[in-house]
Structures are given as structure tokens and as C-alpha cells.
Write a protein that holds these residues in place. Structure first.
Motif, short mmCIF file in Angstrom:
data_model
loop_
_atom_site.label_atom_id
_atom_site.label_comp_id
_atom_site.label_asym_id
_atom_site.label_seq_id
_atom_site.Cartn_x
_atom_site.Cartn_y
_atom_site.Cartn_z
N LEU A 222 0.83 -1.20 0.00
CA LEU A 222 0.00 0.00 0.00
C LEU A 222 0.87 1.26 0.00
O LEU A 222 2.06 1.20 0.27
CB LEU A 222 -0.91 0.01 1.23
N ASP A 244 0.84 7.11 -13.08
CA ASP A 244 -0.51 7.59 -12.80
C ASP A 244 -1.14 6.75 -11.70
O ASP A 244 -0.87 5.56 -11.58
CB ASP A 244 -1.39 7.48 -14.05
N ARG A 265 -8.69 -6.60 -3.47
CA ARG A 265 -7.87 -6.07 -2.37
C ARG A 265 -8.13 -6.79 -1.06
O ARG A 265 -7.29 -6.90 -0.21
CB ARG A 265 -8.20 -4.58 -2.25
N GLU A 293 -4.39 -2.47 -11.47
CA GLU A 293 -5.68 -1.85 -11.18
C GLU A 293 -6.62 -2.13 -12.34
O GLU A 293 -6.24 -1.93 -13.51
CB GLU A 293 -5.43 -0.33 -11.01
N LYS A 398 6.97 5.96 -6.54
CA LYS A 398 7.47 4.71 -5.93
C LYS A 398 8.98 4.70 -6.00
O LYS A 398 9.55 4.97 -7.08
CB LYS A 398 6.92 3.51 -6.70
N TRP A 413 6.19 3.83 -1.21
CA TRP A 413 5.19 4.23 -2.20
C TRP A 413 4.41 5.41 -1.61
O TRP A 413 3.91 5.33 -0.48
CB TRP A 413 4.17 3.11 -2.46
N GLU A 419 -7.99 13.18 -3.73
CA GLU A 419 -8.60 11.86 -3.58
C GLU A 419 -9.92 11.67 -4.30
O GLU A 419 -10.04 10.94 -5.25
CB GLU A 419 -8.76 11.54 -2.10
P1 AMP Z 1 -6.05 4.33 -1.67
O1 AMP Z 1 -7.05 3.32 -2.09
O2 AMP Z 1 -6.50 5.72 -1.82
O3 AMP Z 1 -5.44 4.00 -0.33
O4 AMP Z 1 -4.82 4.27 -2.70
C1 AMP Z 1 -4.10 3.13 -2.90
C2 AMP Z 1 -4.71 2.44 -4.07
O5 AMP Z 1 -4.40 3.11 -5.26
C3 AMP Z 1 -4.16 1.07 -4.31
O6 AMP Z 1 -4.71 0.11 -3.46
C4 AMP Z 1 -4.55 0.84 -5.75
O7 AMP Z 1 -5.85 0.29 -5.80
C5 AMP Z 1 -4.62 2.22 -6.33
N1 AMP Z 1 -3.67 2.50 -7.40
C6 AMP Z 1 -3.99 3.15 -8.52
N2 AMP Z 1 -2.95 3.28 -9.33
C7 AMP Z 1 -1.91 2.70 -8.72
C8 AMP Z 1 -0.54 2.53 -9.07
N3 AMP Z 1 -0.04 2.99 -10.21
N4 AMP Z 1 0.25 1.87 -8.17
C9 AMP Z 1 -0.26 1.40 -7.01
N5 AMP Z 1 -1.54 1.54 -6.63
C10 AMP Z 1 -2.37 2.18 -7.48
#
Ligand code: AMP
Length: 559
Positions: A222, A244, A265, A293, A398, A413, A419
Motif C-alpha cells: 500500500l 498515474d 484487495r 488496477e 514509488k 510508495w 482523492e
Molecule cells: P487508496 O485506495 O486511496 O489508499 O490508494 C491506494 C490504491 O491506489 C491502491 O490500493 C490501488 O488500488 C490504487 N492504485 C492506482 N494506481 C496505482 C498505481 N499505479 N500503483 C499502485 N496503486 C495504485
């Protein structure tokens, strides 16, 4: 099993994690191989290994019926105990009595023996399988020599040990017992999908030989959220991958000999919901575990998340839906290739290996990225805007040298995003700042329009504007003050109500339900993106819209 039960009871009685670990380690060290494998699985709360898809298929009612047959208790007693504890193991264990028709040479119940009997239960199939399961269960319960043993055996069967040990602690105890590296034990458990196998390998010093277990999901790595604007502080001089941030759902794909499984997830198998992605992945000829994703995408263009919602949690996807909401799997990491687990390889290398694995097509795509050293502020802004223009949520940064740390949220990361979208709000009250901002009105309480048309506060923003802008606004606010009598609550005594004429665009990370503000919601990390001189206050966002954003956020996180 008596020693297992006594250890479990002692662990339950100690609140301190380190003590729990020490007790379990001590016990594990005394076990032979077969008992070690079984006991570590049982302590992680399951009768079988994680990768093992067998189940016991024995419900609480069957356990009670069989136990009653042997121990002959009355139901009222059981009901009372169950109500007191809410724990079938504890309730039944207390009722354990020596069986009247005890056999002279009963079974000696060890963890390994219990494991073998569980195997017999799971193997029962066909017409008489129910009876067969009950017979083996009876054999197990008869072999419980005392109440504590009975308690824990039932707890293992119901999958509810309640001693306060998560799998992580069991792994730490294994490392401690056999002087192994905890990270290696964790990796071993993940690779094999079996804590028991990891424990045995730790004991024998063969952790590195454990094979990748396709079909058992690995925890997702994460990212840590960084407020837009603060990101540069965290970057240092390292090389970063900038890619992105896609607004879809996280998915891990396991490809083995052309057969594909996709995990969400929450580590649920969601393959059936995304047949076109599974089909496309099936043509990859190397065994691999991918991370990425799933997004709604038409002709290479990412569509808003809300469209993807119609595809979530569908077991049967009709042709029409496939056409209406086309999707693609954007892959950004590879965790295993063939028998090689890549979790410890640096991201830069994992991306190289990924690039060689497949060619982007309609349903499976490589996530493009750039590598940048000392990412400059202006550059991040420009890339962020470009990502948004492509329909994506923001940026991910990253570290190029980062390992894949399953289940961890760390500084390797970073996620940089506005958001959920931004809100246009009206400033309803202001406050004098602190420190060097003591002479300016720098803290703004802002509101959206409620259901009755009246303004209702939803948050307070302190950051995002330049000193010059704040100075200018201070003047404006002083000229547009409202009488203090509008204040009701003491806690708000510092707030100076102002005419709700100034519109701000605010970004935030998360919406939460909260009684802090009259709207019933609050925003996390709100920051001002800009002053919207162009927008009159009667066009600000509504409470209804806040609810919609909140519902979409919950739906996404519920996966
Ligand atoms: P959040 O859900 O806001 O905690 O953000 C993390 C989530 O971003 C991850 O669990 C992925 O589902 C999503 N995500 C989208 N693009 C990426 C990417 N390029 N690398 C990693 N995670 C990503």
C-alpha cells in the motif's frame, strides 16, 4: 492437545504481544515436525493451511449434537454458558464430562493426530458424508481428556481461537523459536501459503527453498498519502518511479499454465467478474503473479470510477454489460515469475521483468511510468495535471529501489492525489492564525449547501494559499465580517463569522462521518486549491454531492 490448550490459555491471559510470542515460541520448540506443522496452522486460526481449499463443513449445531451424545449435558446449561461467553468452544468445553462408555485405549490427541482426523472429515463425500463427518467428530471429542482440551479443539473447528494472536504474531513466534529471520519466515509463509510449511522450513533452515504458491493471494503493498504540496519533503535524492494513480479497483492476477485467478484487495477471488481480463491474461505463457488496477476503459481512455461500479461483485456478467462497461487491467508490478518470487527484487528490476512478459492489448496493459531523480516541484505539478487530464486520479511515486512489501503501507510508495475530487465551498467563518500568521486571518471554516438550502459547515482549511493571498483575503474578510452574535457554541468563540461570499476549491483525502461540523461530515487533509473568483456562492457544492462522493468512497473501499 493438552499442552496446546494450556499454551493457548496462557497466551490468551497475557495482553503483551511480546509475552504471547515468547510463550508460543517456547511451545513450538518442543514439538516434532508433524505436530509443529499442525499446531502453527491451528494457532493461526484455521484447521487447514491457507492455500488448502479443503473445509470441515461442520456447523455449530452438529458439534453440539455430537458433544451432547458423548457428554450428556442439558441444553439449558449450554444456552446459559453460550450466552455468557458468546464462544461455543468455552461453553462446550466447560460441559465436557468423562464419556460413560469410555474406551479403554482411547485416541491420544496430538496436533498431528487432530490434523489427520480433520483430513478424514474433509475427505468425507457422497451420500453418507454427513454421518461419516459426525463419526470422526465424535472420535475427536471423545479423545479430549479435559475441559480445556475440549474447549480449544472446538475453537479450532469453529475457526475462532480468540487468544489474541494474529498470523503475524504466529510468524514472529516461529522466527523466535528457531532463530530465523522474521522477514524470511513471513515470506516463506506467503510463498507457500502455509504457516505450517514455513515453520518446518524455519526449523530445518530451508526457508529459501519454499516454492511460489499460485492460487493463494499475497497481501497488497500500500501507499502512504501525501498532501498535495507537501510531497517534495519526502523525496530526498533517490530515484522515483512516477506513474498515474488509476481510479479503479486493485487486482492481483495469478497465471499458472494458462489458468487465471484474479483476487481483490480483500483477497477474494473475483475472477468471474472480469472474464475478458481473465481471458486475455490466459494467453500469457509464463507463470506469473501480477499486481495492477482494473479500470473502466473505452478505446484507451479511462472512464470514471462510478461506471466501473456496475461491474463489481458480479458473478455472471452478461454480454450487454461487457459491451456497456468495457474494462482493462493496468498492470504495474510483478510479484513472481515461474518459481521465482520477486518480492525482494527492487521495483526497477521488477518493472524490467514485467516489460518482457507481455505486450499491452485491449484488456491488459502496462502502466506507463517515468523514472526521475530529485523530482522537481514544477515537474510533479505538471505530471499531476497530465495524469488528471488522462482521466486518472493523481500520481503514485514509488522508490525505484523498493522491495514489494506485502500488506505494508510505507514511505516506499507515496500517493499523491486529490482523492475524491474537489469541492467548491463558501467560507463562513475565519480565525486569526498562529506563529508568523498571528496577524492574518488564515484559518477558514467552509460550508456546502444543505438540503434546506442553508449553508452547513464541513471543514476547516489552513493551507494552500500564498502569504500574499492570505494578506489580501484578510483585508477582504475584515470588511465582510458579520456580527459575533451569530456565534452559539463556546468552542467556536475564536471564529469570526463572515459573509458567505468567497468561494474556494478545496481538495481533501477522505470524507468521514463526523459530528464536528453541522453537515455531519468532515474532510481529512483539506487544502485550498484556489480561490474561485469565477464562481458565485449560490453555485457551490451541495450536501447531496458530499453524500454521493462518500458513498462512492465506501463502495470502493468495501472491495
Ligand atoms: P487508496 O485506495 O486511496 O489508499 O490508494 C491506494 C490504491 O491506489 C491502491 O490500493 C490501488 O488500488 C490504487 N492504485 C492506482 N494506481 C496505482 C498505481 N499505479 N500503483 C499502485 N496503486 C495504485
Amino acid at each position: 492437545m493438552q499442552r496446546f490448550a494450556a499454551t493457548a490459555e496462557a497466551i490468551a491471559a497475557r495482553p503483551a504481544k511480546l509475552e504471547k510470542i515468547a510463550l508460543l515460541a517456547e511451545y513450538l520448540r518442543t514439538l516434532d515436525d508433524a505436530d509443529l506443522v499442525a499446531a502453527t496452522r491451528f494457532f493461526s486460526g484455521t484447521p487447514f493451511a491457507a492455500r488448502d481449499h479443503r473445509t470441515l463443513s461442520i456447523g455449530g449445531r452438529t458439534i453440539v449434537e455430537v458433544a451432547r451424545r458423548i457428554w450428556r449435558f442439558d441444553d439449558a446449561g449450554l444456552g446459559r454458558r453460550y450466552r455468557d461467553t458468546g464462544d461455543l468452544g468455552a461453553a462446550l468445553g466447560a460441559l465436557r464430562a468423562p464419556p460413560r462408555d469410555a474406551m479403554l485405549f482411547g485416541d491420544r490427541l496430538t496436533p498431528a493426530r487432530l490434523d489427520a482426523l480433520f483430513g478424514d472429515i474433509a475427505a468425507a463425500s457422497g451420500k453418507r458424508s454427513g454421518r461419516r463427518r459426525e463419526a470422526v467428530l465424535e472420535q475427536i471429542l471423545r479423545a479430549c481428556d479435559d475441559p480445556l482440551c475440549a474447549t480449544y479443539v472446538v475453537k479450532i473447528i469453529t475457526g475462532d481461537l480468540r487468544v489474541g494472536l494474529r498470523e503475524g504474531l504466529v510468524l514472529d513466534a516461529i522466527a523466535r523459536a528457531f532463530d530465523a529471520d522474521p522477514a524470511a519466515v513471513r515470506r516463506g509463509a506467503m510463498t507457500s501459503g502455509d504457516v505450517g510449511a514455513a515453520a518446518l522450513a524455519a526449523k530445518n533452515g530451508t526457508l529459501s527453498a519454499l516454492r511460489v504458491d499460485y492460487g493463494t493471494p499475497i497481501g497488497f503493498m500500500l501507499a502512504t498519502p501525501v498532501p498535495y504540496g507537501d510531497v517534495y519533503k519526502d523525496l530526498g535524492a533517490a530515484a522515483w518511479h512516477v506513474e498515474d494513480k488509476y481510479d479503479g479497483i486493485r487486482a492481483q492476477a495469478h497465471i499458472r499454465s494458462g489458468s487465471v485467478k484474479i483476487f481483490s484487495r480483500r483477497l477474494n477471488d473475483v475472477t468471474a467478474s472480469y472474464p475478458e481480463v481473465a481471458g486475455a491474461l490466459g494467453s500469457i505463457s509464463t507463470d506469473a503473479i501480477l499486481d495492477g488496477e482494473i479500470v473502466a476503459m473505452r478505446e484507451g481512455r479511462v472512464l470514471p470510477f462510478r461506471l466501473l461500479q456496475a461491474r463489481l461483485q458480479r458473478r455472471n456478467v452478461e454480454e450487454q454489460l461487457l459491451r456497456d462497461i468495457p474494462i482493462a487491467y493496468v498492470v504495474f508490478d510483478v510479484l513472481a515469475l515461474g518459481d521465482e518470487l520477486l518480492l525482494d527484487a527492487p521495483l526497477a528490476m521488477r518493472r524490467e521483468r514485467l516489460a518482457d512478459l507481455f505486450q499491452s492489448d485491449t484488456y491488459v496493459k502496462h502502466a506507463p511510468f517515468d523514472t526521475a531523480v530529485e523530482v522537481a516541484a514544477a515537474e510533479v505539478n505538471a505530471r499531476f495535471d497530465a495524469a488528471r487530464a488522462r482521466g486518472n486520479e493523481g500520481l503514485m511515486l514509488k522508490r525505484a529501489d523498493s522491495p514489494y512489501a506485502p500488506g505494508r503501507r510505507g514511505k516506499w510508495w507515496l500517493k499523491l492525489k486529490r482523492e475524491l475530487t474537489t469541492l467548491d465551498v463558501a467560507v463562513v467563518a475565519v480565525e486569526w492564525g498562529n506563529g508568523k500568521r498571528a496577524n492574518v486571518l488564515s484559518d477558514y471554516t467552509f460550508a456546502v449547501r444543505g438540503d434546506d438550502g442553508k449553508l452547513c459547515a464541513i471543514g476547516k482549511a489552513y493551507s494552500g494559499l500564498t502569504d500574499a493571498e492570505i494578506a489580501e483575503l484578510t483585508q477582504w474578510f475584515l470588511e465582510h465580517r458579520l456580527p459575533q452574535s451569530h456565534q452559539r457554541e463556546k468552542a467556536r468563540a475564536h471564529e469570526i463569522p463572515v459573509e458567505p461570499k468567497l468561494v474556494l476549491e478545496v481538495a481533501f483525502d477522505v470524507i468521514q462521518e463526523s459530528d464536528l461540523h453541522e453537515s455531519g461530515f468532515s474532510l481529512r487533509f483539506p487544502r485550498i486549491v484556489r480561490v474561485r473568483d469565477d464562481k458565485p456562492p449560490d453555485q457551490i457544492d451541495t450536501l447531496e454531492r458530499v453524500r454521493e462522493i462518500y458513498a462512492a468512497m465506501l463502495a470502493r473501499e468495501g472491495l
